[in-house]
Each structure stands twice: as C-alpha cells, then as structure tokens.
Design a protein around this motif. Structure first.
Motif, mmCIF file in Angstrom:
data_model
loop_
_atom_site.group_PDB
_atom_site.id
_atom_site.type_symbol
_atom_site.label_atom_id
_atom_site.label_comp_id
_atom_site.label_asym_id
_atom_site.label_seq_id
_atom_site.Cartn_x
_atom_site.Cartn_y
_atom_site.Cartn_z
ATOM 1 N N ILE A 120 0.836 -1.204 0.000
ATOM 2 C CA ILE A 120 0.000 0.000 0.000
ATOM 3 C C ILE A 120 0.868 1.252 0.000
ATOM 4 C CG2 ILE A 120 -1.637 1.362 1.367
ATOM 5 C CD1 ILE A 120 -2.890 -1.254 2.294
ATOM 6 N N ILE A 121 1.934 1.238 0.789
ATOM 7 C CA ILE A 121 2.841 2.389 0.850
ATOM 8 C C ILE A 121 3.536 2.598 -0.487
ATOM 9 C CG2 ILE A 121 4.982 3.239 1.892
ATOM 10 C CD1 ILE A 121 4.038 1.996 4.512
ATOM 11 N N LEU A 122 3.926 1.504 -1.142
ATOM 12 C CA LEU A 122 4.558 1.633 -2.458
ATOM 13 C C LEU A 122 3.607 2.260 -3.472
ATOM 14 C CD1 LEU A 122 6.567 -1.704 -2.865
ATOM 15 C CD2 LEU A 122 7.471 0.613 -2.655
ATOM 16 N N ILE A 123 2.340 1.856 -3.409
ATOM 17 C CA ILE A 123 1.344 2.438 -4.302
ATOM 18 C C ILE A 123 1.137 3.922 -3.978
ATOM 19 C CG2 ILE A 123 -1.084 2.376 -4.990
ATOM 20 C CD1 ILE A 123 -1.008 -0.659 -4.476
ATOM 21 N N THR A 124 1.069 4.227 -2.676
ATOM 22 C CA THR A 124 0.872 5.614 -2.249
ATOM 23 C C THR A 124 2.046 6.502 -2.660
ATOM 24 O OG1 THR A 124 -0.352 4.786 -0.320
ATOM 25 C CG2 THR A 124 0.366 7.086 -0.269
ATOM 26 N N ALA A 125 3.263 5.932 -2.639
ATOM 27 C CA ALA A 125 4.457 6.707 -2.990
ATOM 28 C C ALA A 125 4.396 7.245 -4.408
ATOM 29 C CB ALA A 125 5.704 5.854 -2.809
ATOM 30 N N ARG A 126 3.626 6.578 -5.272
ATOM 31 C CA ARG A 126 3.493 7.025 -6.663
ATOM 32 C C ARG A 126 2.899 8.425 -6.762
ATOM 33 N NH1 ARG A 126 6.288 4.642 -10.796
ATOM 34 N NH2 ARG A 126 6.214 2.372 -10.634
ATOM 35 N N PHE A 127 2.105 8.797 -5.765
ATOM 36 C CA PHE A 127 1.470 10.112 -5.788
ATOM 37 C C PHE A 127 2.458 11.221 -5.434
ATOM 38 C CE2 PHE A 127 -2.021 7.148 -4.925
ATOM 39 C CZ PHE A 127 -2.930 7.528 -5.909
ATOM 40 N N PHE A 128 3.621 10.853 -4.896
ATOM 41 C CA PHE A 128 4.583 11.859 -4.448
ATOM 42 C C PHE A 128 5.883 11.840 -5.244
ATOM 43 C CE2 PHE A 128 1.923 10.650 -0.851
ATOM 44 C CZ PHE A 128 1.487 11.871 -0.381
ATOM 45 N N VAL A 129 6.346 10.640 -5.614
ATOM 46 C CA VAL A 129 7.650 10.510 -6.253
ATOM 47 C C VAL A 129 7.567 9.496 -7.390
ATOM 48 C CG1 VAL A 129 10.088 9.969 -5.897
ATOM 49 C CG2 VAL A 129 8.765 10.949 -4.026
ATOM 50 N N ASP A 130 8.246 9.782 -8.474
ATOM 51 C CA ASP A 130 8.375 8.809 -9.561
ATOM 52 C C ASP A 130 9.517 7.850 -9.238
ATOM 53 O OD1 ASP A 130 6.329 9.847 -11.119
ATOM 54 O OD2 ASP A 130 7.656 11.310 -12.075
ATOM 55 N N TYR A 131 9.261 6.569 -9.363
ATOM 56 C CA TYR A 131 10.303 5.583 -9.109
ATOM 57 C C TYR A 131 10.071 4.358 -9.985
ATOM 58 C CZ TYR A 131 6.821 3.042 -6.319
ATOM 59 O OH TYR A 131 5.709 2.367 -5.907
ATOM 60 N N ALA A 132 11.093 3.551 -10.095
ATOM 61 C CA ALA A 132 11.011 2.329 -10.896
ATOM 62 C C ALA A 132 11.426 1.145 -10.036
ATOM 63 C CB ALA A 132 11.913 2.427 -12.122
#
Length: 253
Positions: A120-132
């Motif tokens: 869930i945190i990894l999904i939420t992080a998408r709203f703040f930072v771009d990552y791969a």
C-alpha cells in the motif's frame, strides 16, 4: 499438519486488522506520506541525486523498510501478548495444534499484514515521487522475507514482555535508531570511512541495501550478503522460538 488450527489462528489475527484499520493501516500510511512530503518533495527537490537517482526516489526503499520492520514487530508482538495478558494462551496451548502451527498462524498473519501495508505504501508513494522497480520479483521476495523475519522477532518480544511498556522498548529504543542509521535517508558511502565500517555492524543496513538494489540495481553492500544476513537473523529467531516452546518460557507461568 493441522491446517484447520493454523487457519483459525490466522483468520482471527487478520480479523483484528479489519477491526483496527485506523491504527494498523491508515496511521502508518499517513506517517510515511509525511516523510514523502517532507523529505521527498520539500527537501528532496533541493538535494542532488544519489547514484544518479533522485533523492525522493532513493529514500523510498528505506521508508518502506522502516514501516515494514516496525509494523511486523508490532503486529506479531501484540498478537501473542494479548492471549498471554488475557489468559487465553492456555486454550491455545491445550488445543490440538503443535507449537509449529501456533507460530505459523500468528507469524503468518503478522507477516501478511505487514506485506500488505508495504505494498500500500509503495502504491501511495506514486502520488509523491516517480520511481522504478528494476527487479520486482526480488523486491517482493525481500518484502516477504523481511516481514516473516521481523514478525518472528516480534513474536519473541511479545512472549518476553511482561507489560505493555516492554512491547515498545525494543522497537522504539533499538530498532528505530538502527533503521535511521541504516541508510534510510542516505548511502553509507557518503559517510567518512570509519563510520562506513561502523555502519556495517548495523544489521538493518543489509536489509535496506538489498531492498534498494531490487528497485534501482544499486546497493551499499552486495545483494548476496544482504540475503545471507537476513537468513542468518531468521535462523536465529527460529532457534529462539524453538527454545521458548521447548522450555515453556513465559508461556506456562
């Protein structure tokens, strides 16, 4: 193996997650989001890249690991402590389930909750930072392995603790400092040489380093060493749990 017994314990613990969604899910997610806002967006936008990775993206594995470790320990510790506190542990011990099945039920539920929270945190992080995620299977493997290992550790703490205060001592006084000093917000290569050597005695360094490698292919220590150190800690926890049930430490008194 008594799968019905494992399933009963597992579902009971998972049901507790549904009853305490605010505490067990929303609270750690909101706390981690604040880290993303402060360090990822506000501070990260003013800092240079680390190993050609933007600072906001670089700290994501460390922040996920921070939440994963704390929640794994907390879920497992509280899950086994409450039956001891209320006296219902004797019903579990007298039931037709082996010690292994009891551990699998409690630890499996705690690890599942922590893994779900990490995703869930990894999904939420998408709203703040771009990552791969360069190695998604390795990332998921590290996520599950770390959840299981520290859920076992939390299980040990839950048996050792004889009061609610002791449930918080190890996570707050030991684990949290180790995580913050384990490369969550920086690479240990940025430290002076003497502190790099000292950092290698911090077990959390290997967890965060291996997890970060799964994302970006860069790490402070070799990924094989990270996996080996995690498995060693897992083996130690398994040995301690085995000793606890063999001797009845704080279970029969």
């Amino acid at each position: 193996m008594n799968l019905h017994g494992i399933r009963a314990i597992y579902l009971f613990e998972m049901a507790r997650m549904k009853r305490t969604v605010m505490q067990s899910v929303l609270s750690p997610v909101i706390s981690t989001c604040l880290y993303f806002v402060v360090f990822g967006s506000a501070i990260g936008s003013r800092m240079g890249d680390i190993n050609s990775i933007s600072y906001g993206a670089y700290i994501i594995p460390g922040l996920v690991m921070l939440t994963l470790l704390m929640q794994s320990i907390s879920n497992a510790a509280f899950g086994i402590y409450m039956p001891r506190f209320s006296g219902t542990i004797y019903e579990v011990l007298s039931a037709p389930v082996s010690y292994l099945e009891v551990v699998v039920g409690y630890v499996g539920a705690a690890a599942t909750k922590s893994t779900i929270l990490g995703l869930i945190i990894l999904i939420t992080a998408r709203f703040f930072v771009d990552y791969a995620i360069l190695h998604p299977l390795w990332m998921l493997s590290f996520l599950v392995l770390t959840s299981v290992t520290f859920s076992l550790f939390g299980f040990i703490i839950g048996i050792w603790a004889d009061g609610f205060e002791k449930l918080q001592i190890v996570p707050m006084m030991i684990v949290t400092p180790l995580v913050f000093l384990g490369g969550t917000f920086y690479s240990i290569d940025m430290l002076p040489e003497v502190w790099q050597t000292i950092s290698l005695f911090n077990p959390v360094v290997y967890l965060i380093s291996g997890f970060r490698w799964a994302f970006y292919g860069v790490s402070d220590v070799h990924v094989g060493i990270s996996v080996a150190m995690t498995l060693v800690f897992l083996a130690i926890c398994v040995g301690i749990v085995s000793w606890i049930f063999r001797t009845g430490y704080r279970l029969r008194t």
